[in-house]
Enzyme design. Structure first.
Site, PDB file in Angstrom:
ATOM      1  N   GLN A  24      -9.208  -4.030   8.368  1.00 35.13           N
ATOM      2  CA  GLN A  24      -8.187  -3.434   9.485  1.00 35.13           C
ATOM      3  C   GLN A  24      -8.802  -2.351  10.140  1.00 35.13           C
ATOM      4  O   GLN A  24      -7.704  -1.292  10.532  1.00 35.13           O
ATOM      5  CB  GLN A  24      -6.996  -3.225   8.656  1.00 35.13           C
ATOM      6  N   ASP A  82      -4.450   7.985   3.257  1.00 40.66           N
ATOM      7  CA  ASP A  82      -4.057   6.465   3.657  1.00 40.66           C
ATOM      8  C   ASP A  82      -4.988   6.058   4.803  1.00 40.66           C
ATOM      9  O   ASP A  82      -5.452   6.842   5.542  1.00 40.66           O
ATOM     10  CB  ASP A  82      -2.560   6.488   4.171  1.00 40.66           C
ATOM     11  N   GLU A  83      -4.964   4.537   4.967  1.00 37.78           N
ATOM     12  CA  GLU A  83      -5.875   4.085   6.106  1.00 37.78           C
ATOM     13  C   GLU A  83      -7.254   4.688   6.222  1.00 37.78           C
ATOM     14  O   GLU A  83      -7.764   5.328   7.266  1.00 37.78           O
ATOM     15  CB  GLU A  83      -5.204   4.357   7.544  1.00 37.78           C
ATOM     16  N   ARG A 133       0.634  -9.269  11.063  1.00 41.42           N
ATOM     17  CA  ARG A 133       1.816  -8.617  11.251  1.00 41.42           C
ATOM     18  C   ARG A 133       3.054  -9.699  10.807  1.00 41.42           C
ATOM     19  O   ARG A 133       4.118  -9.331  10.788  1.00 41.42           O
ATOM     20  CB  ARG A 133       1.947  -7.823  12.573  1.00 41.42           C
ATOM     21  N   LYS A 173       0.955  -1.072   0.078  1.00 45.93           N
ATOM     22  CA  LYS A 173      -0.234  -0.095   0.032  1.00 45.93           C
ATOM     23  C   LYS A 173       0.786   1.277  -0.260  1.00 45.93           C
ATOM     24  O   LYS A 173       0.626   2.121  -0.825  1.00 45.93           O
ATOM     25  CB  LYS A 173      -0.878   0.088   1.128  1.00 45.93           C
ATOM     26  N   THR A 174       1.615   1.207   0.819  1.00 48.88           N
ATOM     27  CA  THR A 174       2.793   2.639   0.897  1.00 48.88           C
ATOM     28  C   THR A 174       3.515   2.854  -0.479  1.00 48.88           C
ATOM     29  O   THR A 174       3.631   3.856  -0.877  1.00 48.88           O
ATOM     30  CB  THR A 174       3.637   2.251   2.104  1.00 48.88           C
TER      31      THR A 174
END
Length: 722
Positions: A248, A217-218, A597, A34-35
């Protein structure tokens, strides 16, 4: 964009990066790059002719924003793009347009402790009993209203019942105190910025022209105020790119609304939707259990997690007698990993609540395993740190009475309560701030000469500090620490004082680092950075220590070896988070975040007994354990399975099993209707509140006569109708 760079992307990543005009929704599963998509998209926009000045990228932590900035620059994108957190963007907007927002530009940002003091005073001023109206509860209610962009006047006009009218009174007084002290709380930053954009067309137009490309983002973690702010910024040009994952969304307790991302296509009908499903982080075994777990949620956008890695990994579920055995075994297993050459920084242990770190810390100390507890905000809550910061806050904002009251007699300088009350009364009579009243101490007739001299000396000291407050922060902090008497008082404090001195030294070192990195260092900017500091920002990846942290703090991080402890009903899902189907889904998403994670190995555990408030209590395994893709429970194994040492040896758990993914068994249990009286072998009698029919994964929520409410997986609940 250069073809060589595009070749580094998957087809779906390339589609998101290459999109130019109009709304874009990127559904990005964990570990899907994503980043990378966001930073490559920034670089692609700039290469296509967009000025960096017109790009705004927003994320949720300072650490994530800094990483994004560095990666964008590494791609050749100039540093002109504005990349920050929501709160930092709002602070910048409010300082720039302070007059339009009807505030002063040098406002203080009140942290949780400052807000609590202010709320206690508001409750007292309203002649209310803080026992009946606890400050924490009132702050939570006010925060909820602010997140919905309901100010005190609007809420007062609609308050009808007794509690609402009382809350309106307290809310109004709380805001008045903040205004008098030129302070804003965290929710004010969002609310005032969003309302400014919605109510002032000229400010909105100027900012929309400045930020012609908005990347968020997010997005699943935005609350209503952030949603309205983003919509106002993008409404004129429609160039909004929202990146996130409904699976998430784990911050509902602080206002995050999963509906924002689920309804993105309704808000922006012309939106292109791109799914990033390839996972570059985790092994197939980890992704299988993650998929099996999160598929139980109804509020989501369906997608798969496709493993790019082809190497093997482990997912193990283990049970222990109690939390001490669990902590000791985990510490031993980690010690074995480190002995086998694994880096300490590649290992993490997650838990649901901070209190669970105590047993782990004791065990890690016994095993001599280096660790860090990622709870960075607590550093800024230490007394010596808050004392020095209070001095600096008063220099930046003389009207900050909360900070001023903290330092006026710290260290002790003979200024007592009676003297302070006389000064405050003088300020109230003359309509001035307490800081201004101190400068007029010789005019306060109620004070004796000695008290006047002490207040005057204190005011002159602050004025001398304030004249030196421009420019670099570290030299100012050192001067204030020395000349205020704080340093001398700590030097007299023995071993405890020495620890405090070291903490202050660390704070000044942080200020010096800021001075080196900032183009134009300023006290206000540095204090702003500290006030917006989060636990995740405190994680030091370079420290080579095992990370111990809550599941919430783990968001956005990744580790080769992950342990998730405390998989017990009442802990995960937490008893406060399983009252409704929506709450239970969020708890499941939180576990999903912890699972994803892990890069190579995942170890999940629970204890059959756990000490709660000093009492040893029998536990029930979390229903989430049975959603990991296996029909087996640890108790059903008579003997632990043999295992190799690739995930750490050490003391063995009582029960271990590897997670497989068989087909879901058919459900044969009868349905339970709300109101049905039932009996549980541990919790006793109870009444069904809700039944969620999900086949083999059906959930029944029962309120037991003990007062507890439990959400249980039906096929393992062993409930009996009464």
């Amino acid at each position: 964009m250069h073809e060589a760079l595009l070749e580094q992307l998957t087809p779906s990543q390339r589609q998101a990066v290459s999109h130019r005009e109009g709304p874009l929704l990127v559904l990005a599963g964990p570990g899907s790059g994503k980043t990378r998509v966001i930073t490559y998209r920034i670089a692609a926009l700039i290469e296509s002719g967009v000025r960096p000045y017109h790009i705004c990228a927003i994320t949720f932590t300072n650490k994530a924003a800094e990483e994004m900035r560095q990666r964008a620059v590494a791609l050749g994108a100039s540093s002109g793009a504005y990349i920050s957190t929501f709160h930092s963007l709002c602070v910048r907007i409010l300082r720039r347009y302070a007059a339009a927002a009807d505030i002063h530009p040098n406002f203080s940002i009140y942290d949780a402790a400052d807000q609590s003091r202010c709320m206690k005073e508001a409750i007292k001023d309203c002649n209310l009993d803080s026992t009946n109206f606890p400050p924490a509860r009132m702050l939570d209610a006010v925060s909820t209203l602010k997140n919905k962009l309901i100010d005190a006047d609007a809420f007062t006009s609609r308050a009808e019942d007794f509690f609402s009218r009382t809350l309106a009174q307290v809310y109004t007084r709380y805001q008045t105190l903040l205004a008098e002290r030129n302070g804003l709380d965290f929710d004010d930053l969002l609310m005032k910025a969003a309302l400014l954009l919605e109510n002032d067309a000229s400010v909105c137009a100027e900012l929309a022209d400045r930020f012609q490309y908005l990347l968020i983002d997010e997005y699943q973690d935005t609350n209503h105020a952030q949603y309205r702010l983003a919509k106002a910024l993008a409404l004129r040009h429609g160039n909004i790119c929202a990146t996130g994952d409904p699976d998430q969304s784990i911050y509902r307790w602080r206002g995050a609304d999963i509906r924002n991302i689920l309804a993105f296509e309704k808000d922006w009908p012309q939106a292109m939707v791109v799914k990033l499903e390839e996972n570059f982080r985790s092994t197939a075994a980890i992704l299988r259990v993650a998929d099996s777990l999160i598929a139980r949620n109804a509020n989501r956008k369906a997608k798969s997690l496709v493993a790019v890695r082809t190497d093997d990994g482990k997912v193990l579920v283990e049970s222990y007698e109690d939390e001490r055995a669990e902590a000791d075994t985990v510490a031993g297993q980690v010690d074995s990993l480190l002995g086998g050459g694994v880096r300490a920084g590649s290992v993490a242990v997650f838990y649901r609540v901070n209190a669970m770190s105590r047993a782990l810390e004791e065990a890690f100390i016994r095993h001599r395993v280096p660790y860090q507890v990622v709870r960075g905000i607590e550093f800024y809550n230490r007394k010596e740190i808050r004392d020095l910061l209070a001095y600096l806050k008063v220099l930046a904002n003389p009207a900050d009475e909360v900070a001023l009251m903290r330092i006026i007699n710290t260290p002790a300088r003979g200024i007592g309560k009676v003297t302070i009350d006389h000064a405050r009364n003088h300020a109230a009579r003359h309509g001035i701030s307490l800081s201004q009243a101190l400068a007029q101490a010789d005019q306060i007739a109620a004070l004796n000469k000695g008290a006047q001299v002490k207040l005057t000396a204190f005011a002159k000291m602050l004025d001398a500090f304030r004249r030196a407050a421009a420019g670099k922060v570290a030299p100012l902090a050192e001067r204030v620490f020395a000349e205020s008497g704080l340093e001398e008082s700590l030097q007299k404090g023995g071993a405890e004082g020495q620890n405090a001195l070291e903490n202050v030294s660390e704070l000044i070192n942080a200020a010096a680092l800021y001075d080196r990195q900032a183009e134009e260092p300023s006290l206000i900017d540095w204090l702003q950075q500290i006030s917006l500091f989060s636990d995740t920002d405190a994680y030091d990846a370079a420290s080579e220590r095992v990370a111990l942290m809550t599941l919430h703090a783990a968001k956005g991080l990744e580790f080769d070896h992950v342990f998730v402890i405390g998989l017990e009903d009442g802990l995960l899902p937490h008893e406060r988070g399983s009252a409704s189907a929506d709450d239970l889904e969020e708890e499941r998403r939180l576990f999903f975040v912890g699972v994803t994670r892990a890069k190579t190995n995942l170890r999940v555990s629970y204890a059959r007994y756990r000490t709660v408030r000093g009492q040893c209590q029998r536990t029930v395994a979390s229903p989430f354990l049975f959603e990991l893709g296996t029909g087996l429970t640890p108790q059903e194994h008579e003997e632990p399975e043999d295992e190799d040492d690739s995930f750490g040896a050490g003391r063995r758990p009582e029960r271990t099993y590897r997670v497989a993914v068989p087909s879901a068994p058919s459900r044969s249990e009868p349905e339970f209707a709300p109101g049905q009286l039932v009996r549980h072998k541990i919790f006793g009698l109870g009444r069904v509140k809700k039944f969620v029919d999900m086949g083999a994964g059906s959930i029944v929520t029962v309120q037991f006569n003990t007062g507890q409410t439990k959400s249980l997986l039906l096929q393992f609940a062993n409930l009996t109708k009464v």
